[in-house]
Design a protein around this motif. Structure first.
Motif, PDB file in Angstrom:
ATOM      1  N   GLY A   7      -4.338  -9.446  -3.493  1.00  0.00           N
ATOM      2  CA  GLY A   7      -3.477  -8.720  -2.571  1.00  0.00           C
ATOM      3  C   GLY A   7      -4.132  -8.719  -1.203  1.00  0.00           C
ATOM      4  N   GLU A   8      -3.570  -7.964  -0.304  1.00  0.00           N
ATOM      5  CA  GLU A   8      -4.132  -7.855   1.028  1.00  0.00           C
ATOM      6  C   GLU A   8      -4.162  -6.393   1.410  1.00  0.00           C
ATOM      7  OE1 GLU A   8      -2.543 -10.456   3.926  1.00  0.00           O
ATOM      8  OE2 GLU A   8      -2.307 -12.100   2.518  1.00  0.00           O
ATOM      9  N   LEU A   9      -4.786  -6.110   2.560  1.00  0.00           N
ATOM     10  CA  LEU A   9      -4.886  -4.750   3.053  1.00  0.00           C
ATOM     11  C   LEU A   9      -3.512  -4.099   3.150  1.00  0.00           C
ATOM     12  CD1 LEU A   9      -6.807  -2.604   4.078  1.00  0.00           C
ATOM     13  CD2 LEU A   9      -6.565  -3.571   6.358  1.00  0.00           C
ATOM     14  N   GLY A  10      -2.498  -4.883   3.521  1.00  0.00           N
ATOM     15  CA  GLY A  10      -1.143  -4.358   3.624  1.00  0.00           C
ATOM     16  C   GLY A  10      -0.620  -3.811   2.316  1.00  0.00           C
ATOM     17  N   GLN A  13      -1.608  -0.168   2.054  1.00  0.00           N
ATOM     18  CA  GLN A  13      -0.731   0.655   2.893  1.00  0.00           C
ATOM     19  C   GLN A  13       0.639   0.820   2.232  1.00  0.00           C
ATOM     20  OE1 GLN A  13      -3.019   2.128   5.067  1.00  0.00           O
ATOM     21  NE2 GLN A  13      -1.336   2.025   6.489  1.00  0.00           N
ATOM     22  N   PHE A  14       1.144  -0.245   1.643  1.00  0.00           N
ATOM     23  CA  PHE A  14       2.429  -0.194   0.951  1.00  0.00           C
ATOM     24  C   PHE A  14       2.374   0.835  -0.173  1.00  0.00           C
ATOM     25  CE2 PHE A  14       4.920  -1.900  -2.686  1.00  0.00           C
ATOM     26  CZ  PHE A  14       6.194  -1.675  -2.185  1.00  0.00           C
ATOM     27  N   GLU A  15       1.309   0.787  -0.978  1.00  0.00           N
ATOM     28  CA  GLU A  15       1.176   1.728  -2.094  1.00  0.00           C
ATOM     29  C   GLU A  15       1.103   3.168  -1.600  1.00  0.00           C
ATOM     30  OE1 GLU A  15      -2.207   0.278  -4.242  1.00  0.00           O
ATOM     31  OE2 GLU A  15      -1.043  -1.321  -5.177  1.00  0.00           O
ATOM     32  N   LEU A  16       0.317   3.394  -0.545  1.00  0.00           N
ATOM     33  CA  LEU A  16       0.225   4.747   0.017  1.00  0.00           C
ATOM     34  C   LEU A  16       1.595   5.231   0.480  1.00  0.00           C
ATOM     35  CD1 LEU A  16      -3.033   4.560   2.189  1.00  0.00           C
ATOM     36  CD2 LEU A  16      -2.774   5.594  -0.076  1.00  0.00           C
ATOM     37  N   ARG A  44      -0.168  11.017   4.999  1.00  0.00           N
ATOM     38  CA  ARG A  44       0.584  10.815   6.237  1.00  0.00           C
ATOM     39  C   ARG A  44      -0.345  10.330   7.343  1.00  0.00           C
ATOM     40  NH1 ARG A  44       1.053  12.513  10.893  1.00  0.00           N
ATOM     41  NH2 ARG A  44      -0.358  14.279  10.589  1.00  0.00           N
ATOM     42  N   ASN A  45      -1.514  10.949   7.452  1.00  0.00           N
ATOM     43  CA  ASN A  45      -2.474  10.560   8.484  1.00  0.00           C
ATOM     44  C   ASN A  45      -2.962   9.126   8.262  1.00  0.00           C
ATOM     45  OD1 ASN A  45      -4.130  11.168  10.803  1.00  0.00           O
ATOM     46  ND2 ASN A  45      -5.851  11.102   9.364  1.00  0.00           N
ATOM     47  N   GLN A  46      -3.256   8.772   7.019  1.00  0.00           N
ATOM     48  CA  GLN A  46      -3.696   7.404   6.724  1.00  0.00           C
ATOM     49  C   GLN A  46      -2.620   6.389   7.093  1.00  0.00           C
ATOM     50  OE1 GLN A  46      -5.512   8.683   2.658  1.00  0.00           O
ATOM     51  NE2 GLN A  46      -6.249   6.616   3.074  1.00  0.00           N
ATOM     52  N   LEU A  47      -1.377   6.715   6.823  1.00  0.00           N
ATOM     53  CA  LEU A  47      -0.286   5.812   7.169  1.00  0.00           C
ATOM     54  C   LEU A  47      -0.106   5.719   8.683  1.00  0.00           C
ATOM     55  CD1 LEU A  47       2.195   6.838   4.367  1.00  0.00           C
ATOM     56  CD2 LEU A  47       1.053   4.627   4.594  1.00  0.00           C
ATOM     57  N   ARG A 114     -11.070   2.995 -11.914  1.00  0.00           N
ATOM     58  CA  ARG A 114     -11.405   2.252 -10.687  1.00  0.00           C
ATOM     59  C   ARG A 114     -11.335   0.746 -10.904  1.00  0.00           C
ATOM     60  NH1 ARG A 114     -15.683   6.083 -10.529  1.00  0.00           N
ATOM     61  NH2 ARG A 114     -17.154   4.413 -10.976  1.00  0.00           N
ATOM     62  N   GLN A 115     -11.636   0.287 -12.106  1.00  0.00           N
ATOM     63  CA  GLN A 115     -11.592  -1.154 -12.384  1.00  0.00           C
ATOM     64  C   GLN A 115     -10.193  -1.729 -12.215  1.00  0.00           C
ATOM     65  OE1 GLN A 115     -13.234  -1.591 -16.300  1.00  0.00           O
ATOM     66  NE2 GLN A 115     -15.278  -0.982 -15.658  1.00  0.00           N
ATOM     67  N   GLY A 116      -9.159  -0.924 -12.430  1.00  0.00           N
ATOM     68  CA  GLY A 116      -7.794  -1.397 -12.323  1.00  0.00           C
ATOM     69  C   GLY A 116      -7.159  -1.193 -10.961  1.00  0.00           C
ATOM     70  N   PHE A 117      -7.820  -0.448 -10.071  1.00  0.00           N
ATOM     71  CA  PHE A 117      -7.272  -0.208  -8.737  1.00  0.00           C
ATOM     72  C   PHE A 117      -7.392  -1.462  -7.881  1.00  0.00           C
ATOM     73  CE2 PHE A 117      -8.600   4.579  -8.798  1.00  0.00           C
ATOM     74  CZ  PHE A 117      -7.620   4.844  -9.732  1.00  0.00           C
ATOM     75  N   LEU A 118      -6.611  -1.525  -6.821  1.00  0.00           N
ATOM     76  CA  LEU A 118      -6.731  -2.580  -5.826  1.00  0.00           C
ATOM     77  C   LEU A 118      -8.153  -2.533  -5.273  1.00  0.00           C
ATOM     78  CD1 LEU A 118      -5.287  -4.767  -4.110  1.00  0.00           C
ATOM     79  CD2 LEU A 118      -4.741  -2.939  -2.479  1.00  0.00           C
ATOM     80  N   GLN A 119      -8.843  -3.658  -5.305  1.00  0.00           N
ATOM     81  CA  GLN A 119     -10.233  -3.725  -4.863  1.00  0.00           C
ATOM     82  C   GLN A 119     -10.312  -4.053  -3.371  1.00  0.00           C
ATOM     83  OE1 GLN A 119     -12.805  -3.007  -7.258  1.00  0.00           O
ATOM     84  NE2 GLN A 119     -10.904  -2.363  -8.265  1.00  0.00           N
ATOM     85  N   ALA A 120     -11.453  -3.788  -2.771  1.00  0.00           N
ATOM     86  CA  ALA A 120     -11.654  -4.046  -1.345  1.00  0.00           C
ATOM     87  C   ALA A 120     -11.448  -5.522  -1.007  1.00  0.00           C
ATOM     88  CB  ALA A 120     -13.050  -3.586  -0.915  1.00  0.00           C
TER      89      ALA A 120
END
Length: 154
Positions: A7-10, A13-16, A44-47, A114-120
């Motif tokens: 995936g990408e950084l976007g 943001q989409f998930e948030l 909201r602030n992160q978005l 954490r192993q299943g989350f989107l990684q950096a």
């Protein structure tokens, strides 16, 4: 079955945005998705600042939904609901062929989550599950049948 996808950084943001929008919605469909004012404001602030934060902070597990040997995922939308995942507060949102398990907690998630989350690095583990073996999907199918709205498979 599991898949490793990039995936990408976007994507973060989409998930948030998904969980934040569900949490602030006033529609009856989302009434069980109560994030609380603290988490709603953090999200909201992160978005607003395009800052996805640490990958573990609001992690999401994805479960692709299949039935038997179907090649495509099961396309259902289910009302979001609160759950506990490894003792962590989370919300199930089902759409787009996946169960999205959003973890919304101030406590650090345990390692198995954490192993299943989107990684950096943009990768994530996606579990593919047989929807008929998932208790919440069985309950959903039963309710659809009771309402006369169950899909008919070819």
């Amino acid at each position: 079955m599991s898949l490793n996808v990039s995936g990408e950084l976007g994507e973060a943001q989409f998930e948030l945005s998904i969980i934040w929008r569900a949490g602030v919605s006033t529609l009856p469909f989302f009434e069980k998705c109560q994030l609380g004012s603290v988490h709603s404001e953090i999200l909201r602030n992160q978005l607003d600042t395009s800052d996805p934060g640490h990958p573990d902070r609001y992690g999401v597990l994805l479960f692709g939904l299949k039935i038997g040997e179907m090649t495509e995922t099961l396309q259902v939308i289910a009302e979001p609901r609160p759950v506990r995942s490894y003792g962590v507060r989370a919300f199930n949102l089902t759409f787009g062929g996946f169960v999205w398990l959003f973890h919304v907690s101030s406590s650090a998630p345990p390692a198995p989550l954490r192993q299943g989350f989107l990684q950096a690095d943009g990768t994530r583990l996606v579990n593919i599950r047989n929807a008929l073996e998932m208790r919440n999907m069985q309950q959903f199918a039963t309710e659809l049948g009771r309402l006369g709205r169950a899909p008919r498979f070819r």
